[in-house]
Design an enzyme around this catalytic site. Structure first.
Site, PDB file in Angstrom:
ATOM      1  N   PRO A   1      91.055  51.700  13.007  1.00  0.00           N
ATOM      2  CA  PRO A   1      90.121  50.704  13.520  1.00  0.00           C
ATOM      3  C   PRO A   1      88.957  50.597  12.538  1.00  0.00           C
ATOM      4  O   PRO A   1      88.419  51.605  12.095  1.00  0.00           O
ATOM      5  CB  PRO A   1      89.647  51.322  14.846  1.00  0.00           C
ATOM      6  CG  PRO A   1      89.913  52.786  14.736  1.00  0.00           C
ATOM      7  CD  PRO A   1      91.015  52.976  13.739  1.00  0.00           C
ATOM      8  N   MET A   2      88.575  49.374  12.190  1.00  0.00           N
ATOM      9  CA  MET A   2      87.408  49.166  11.304  1.00  0.00           C
ATOM     10  C   MET A   2      86.662  47.938  11.780  1.00  0.00           C
ATOM     11  O   MET A   2      87.123  46.803  11.600  1.00  0.00           O
ATOM     12  CB  MET A   2      87.847  48.967   9.854  1.00  0.00           C
ATOM     13  CG  MET A   2      88.179  50.256   9.126  1.00  0.00           C
ATOM     14  SD  MET A   2      88.765  49.919   7.449  1.00  0.00           S
ATOM     15  CE  MET A   2      87.255  49.431   6.645  1.00  0.00           C
ATOM     16  N   ALA A   3      85.498  48.175  12.378  1.00  0.00           N
ATOM     17  CA  ALA A   3      84.717  47.067  12.940  1.00  0.00           C
ATOM     18  C   ALA A   3      84.422  46.023  11.865  1.00  0.00           C
ATOM     19  O   ALA A   3      83.980  46.365  10.765  1.00  0.00           O
ATOM     20  CB  ALA A   3      83.416  47.600  13.526  1.00  0.00           C
TER      21      ALA A   3
ATOM     22  N   GLN B   1      90.994  50.271  20.910  1.00  0.00           N
ATOM     23  CA  GLN B   1      90.048  51.394  20.891  1.00  0.00           C
ATOM     24  C   GLN B   1      88.818  51.031  21.726  1.00  0.00           C
ATOM     25  O   GLN B   1      88.217  49.976  21.519  1.00  0.00           O
ATOM     26  CB  GLN B   1      89.594  51.743  19.479  1.00  0.00           C
ATOM     27  CG  GLN B   1      88.774  53.038  19.495  1.00  0.00           C
ATOM     28  CD  GLN B   1      88.109  53.372  18.172  1.00  0.00           C
ATOM     29  OE1 GLN B   1      87.234  52.655  17.715  1.00  0.00           O
ATOM     30  NE2 GLN B   1      88.517  54.480  17.578  1.00  0.00           N
TER      31      GLN B   1
ATOM     32  N   CYS C   1      82.221  57.341  16.054  1.00  0.00           N
ATOM     33  CA  CYS C   1      81.342  56.322  15.475  1.00  0.00           C
ATOM     34  C   CYS C   1      79.942  56.895  15.209  1.00  0.00           C
ATOM     35  O   CYS C   1      79.293  57.425  16.105  1.00  0.00           O
ATOM     36  CB  CYS C   1      81.246  55.110  16.400  1.00  0.00           C
ATOM     37  SG  CYS C   1      80.206  53.829  15.695  1.00  0.00           S
TER      38      CYS C   1
ATOM     39  N   LYS D   1      90.120  59.613  18.843  1.00  0.00           N
ATOM     40  CA  LYS D   1      89.791  59.692  17.403  1.00  0.00           C
ATOM     41  C   LYS D   1      88.442  60.387  17.253  1.00  0.00           C
ATOM     42  O   LYS D   1      87.450  59.955  17.847  1.00  0.00           O
ATOM     43  CB  LYS D   1      89.740  58.297  16.789  1.00  0.00           C
ATOM     44  CG  LYS D   1      89.432  58.284  15.288  1.00  0.00           C
ATOM     45  CD  LYS D   1      89.765  56.921  14.675  1.00  0.00           C
ATOM     46  CE  LYS D   1      89.477  56.851  13.190  1.00  0.00           C
ATOM     47  NZ  LYS D   1      88.098  56.506  12.868  1.00  0.00           N
TER      48      LYS D   1
ATOM     49  N   ASN E   1      92.908  61.421   8.690  1.00  0.00           N
ATOM     50  CA  ASN E   1      92.242  60.222   8.163  1.00  0.00           C
ATOM     51  C   ASN E   1      91.052  60.642   7.288  1.00  0.00           C
ATOM     52  O   ASN E   1      90.420  61.658   7.528  1.00  0.00           O
ATOM     53  CB  ASN E   1      91.772  59.372   9.359  1.00  0.00           C
ATOM     54  CG  ASN E   1      90.753  58.317   8.970  1.00  0.00           C
ATOM     55  OD1 ASN E   1      89.587  58.404   9.362  1.00  0.00           O
ATOM     56  ND2 ASN E   1      91.163  57.327   8.206  1.00  0.00           N
TER      57      ASN E   1
HETATM   58  C1  LIG Z   1      83.221  49.090   8.024  1.00  0.00           C
HETATM   59  C2  LIG Z   1      83.845  50.198   8.829  1.00  0.00           C
HETATM   60  C3  LIG Z   1      84.050  50.024  10.185  1.00  0.00           C
HETATM   61  C4  LIG Z   1      84.606  51.055  10.964  1.00  0.00           C
HETATM   62  N1  LIG Z   1      84.820  50.854  12.301  1.00  0.00           N
HETATM   63  C5  LIG Z   1      85.423  51.827  13.044  1.00  0.00           C
HETATM   64  C6  LIG Z   1      85.736  51.619  14.423  1.00  0.00           C
HETATM   65  O1  LIG Z   1      85.523  50.536  14.991  1.00  0.00           O
HETATM   66  N2  LIG Z   1      86.317  52.657  15.086  1.00  0.00           N
HETATM   67  C7  LIG Z   1      86.597  53.859  14.489  1.00  0.00           C
HETATM   68  O2  LIG Z   1      87.125  54.770  15.140  1.00  0.00           O
HETATM   69  N3  LIG Z   1      86.330  54.063  13.188  1.00  0.00           N
HETATM   70  C8  LIG Z   1      85.763  53.076  12.458  1.00  0.00           C
HETATM   71  N4  LIG Z   1      85.557  53.273  11.127  1.00  0.00           N
HETATM   72  C9  LIG Z   1      86.016  54.528  10.506  1.00  0.00           C
HETATM   73  C10 LIG Z   1      87.446  54.362   9.947  1.00  0.00           C
HETATM   74  O3  LIG Z   1      88.363  54.167  10.983  1.00  0.00           O
HETATM   75  C11 LIG Z   1      87.842  55.613   9.141  1.00  0.00           C
HETATM   76  O4  LIG Z   1      87.795  56.719  10.009  1.00  0.00           O
HETATM   77  C12 LIG Z   1      86.917  55.864   7.961  1.00  0.00           C
HETATM   78  O5  LIG Z   1      86.694  54.671   7.228  1.00  0.00           O
HETATM   79  C13 LIG Z   1      87.463  56.953   7.040  1.00  0.00           C
HETATM   80  O6  LIG Z   1      88.632  56.550   6.384  1.00  0.00           O
HETATM   81  P1  LIG Z   1      88.605  56.084   4.819  1.00  0.00           P
HETATM   82  O7  LIG Z   1      87.762  57.094   4.083  1.00  0.00           O
HETATM   83  O8  LIG Z   1      90.052  56.116   4.424  1.00  0.00           O
HETATM   84  O9  LIG Z   1      87.998  54.717   4.779  1.00  0.00           O
HETATM   85  C14 LIG Z   1      84.975  52.272  10.350  1.00  0.00           C
HETATM   86  C15 LIG Z   1      84.785  52.428   8.970  1.00  0.00           C
HETATM   87  C16 LIG Z   1      84.226  51.424   8.215  1.00  0.00           C
HETATM   88  C17 LIG Z   1      84.042  51.634   6.730  1.00  0.00           C
END
Ligand SMILES: Cc1cc2nc3c(=O)[nH]c(=O)nc-3n(C[C@H](O)[C@H](O)[C@H](O)COP(=O)(O)O)c2cc1C
Length: 312
Positions: free
Chosen positions: A21-23, A75, A105, A143, A204
């Site tokens: 999930p990535m907002a 989520q 978060c 998560k 992750n």
């Molecule tokens: C812009 C952005 C938005 C995110 N939004 C969420 C979210 O809505 N829910 C969540 O559990 N994690 C969120 N994350 C965290 C990611 O799911 C992930 O755990 C984190 O980016 C680490 O992985 P990476 O290093 O491979 O990017 C977000 C991360 C970023 C950068």
């Protein structure tokens, strides 16, 4: 890494490569495109449980998943076990079999309300939330991060708690809250948690290449990986892990992305939304400075499509 099917509760997920999930990023269009590339399971961005209950239209729009509900988990976030369960049982979530609970978060607005990563210092509350949500009959996943401050390692305790409370899978972002999104993941914390439970553990954090995924699995023994920024900057990372070839090139992927956003948001919002993807799509590319500048100034999706068609 070894690609394998996974059981998540009573569901079979076709492979162990998930999209995080990535907002603001993993909306319907990116989830659909990544499912087409072969990803096993996707997640909506975090959606407020209270927002759903009080009928927030903004929250509801985030749920739309077209033909892909069977490969999409929703989520939710919140701190009140009662509202979290109500959200799980709500009409809005009827198409989703898997509900993931956000306990990672770091954003102050969420944290200050005792939600997201704030739950990592309140395991009792976290457990109540999971137990209540499980009563809804949905398949519940969680998560987490490895803690709030450097040196914390709550992953094992939380994984055991989640399993005991009835969760079907846990994803561990191997960083603490204070680290936000930088630094090497804590492989040891994920490894210890993996050894402590029987539910699948997904690792992750910092997976941008095939090698990163292999290092993550080799160091943690996790059951699978969750790709986040790596899947945005390299839409074909999942193909590299699956050892499949992509039907799309970067050009056709971006064109499809713009078209899907236009369908969902309309022309103006789609062209605005596209801007934030530009640095990801052209990360490390040379000779694209002018193209990037034009893309972020584009006023319509037609302008974006023309620029991509002419330059890629
Ligand atoms: C812009 C952005 C938005 C995110 N939004 C969420 C979210 O809505 N829910 C969540 O559990 N994690 C969120 N994350 C965290 C990611 O799911 C992930 O755990 C984190 O980016 C680490 O992985 P990476 O290093 O491979 O990017 C977000 C991360 C970023 C950068």
């Amino acid at each position: 890494m070894q690609v394998k099917e996974l059981s998540v509760g009573k569901l079979r997920v076709k492979n162990n490569i998930f999209l995080a999930p990535m907002a603001g990023y993993t909306d319907y269009s990116i989830r659909k495109l990544q499912i087409e590339q072969g990803i096993g399971l996707t997640f909506t961005e975090l959606v407020s449980a209270k927002g759903l209950i009080y009928g927030g239209e903004g929250s509801k729009q985030l749920l739309f998943s077209g033909d892909n509900y069977n490969q999409t988990a929703v989520q939710i976030f919140g701190s009140d076990p009662y509202f979290m369960r109500l959200a799980c049982e709500s009409e809005d979530l009827r198409h989703f079999e898997i509900v993931d609970i956000n306990m990672g978060c770091p954003v102050p607005k969420v944290f200050k309300n005792g939600e997201g990563s704030a739950l990592l210092t309140d395991i009792k509350k976290a457990e109540e939330i999971v137990s209540e949500c499980v009563k809804s009959g949905k398949t519940i996943t969680v998560k987490i991060r490895t803690g709030q401050k450097q040196g914390d390692d709550i992953a094992t305790e939380f994984a055991k708690m989640a399993e005991h409370a009835g969760a079907s899978l846990i994803t561990i972002h191997g960083r603490v809250r204070d680290a936000y999104y930088s630094g090497e993941p804590d492989f040891n914390a994920i490894e210890r948690a993996k050894k402590a439970v029987n539910i699948p553990v997904i690792a992750n954090g910092g997976i941008f290449t095939e090698q990163d995924a292999n290092i993550m699995i080799n160091n943690t023994g996790a059951d699978g990986v969750m790709l986040a920024r790596g899947a945005i900057s390299d839409p074909f990372l999942v193909n590299k892990l699956l050892k499949t070839s992509s039907q799309k090139t970067l050009k056709t992927y971006i064109l499809a992305h713009v078209e899907l956003m236009k369908e969902q948001y309309g022309d103006e919002k789609a062209s605005r939304e596209f801007r934030k993807f530009t640095p990801y799509y052209f990360k490390g590319a040379v000779g694209v400075k002018q193209l990037k500048a034009k893309l972020v100034q584009a006023q319509s999706t037609k302008e974006i499509l023309d620029l991509i068609n002419q330059n890629l």
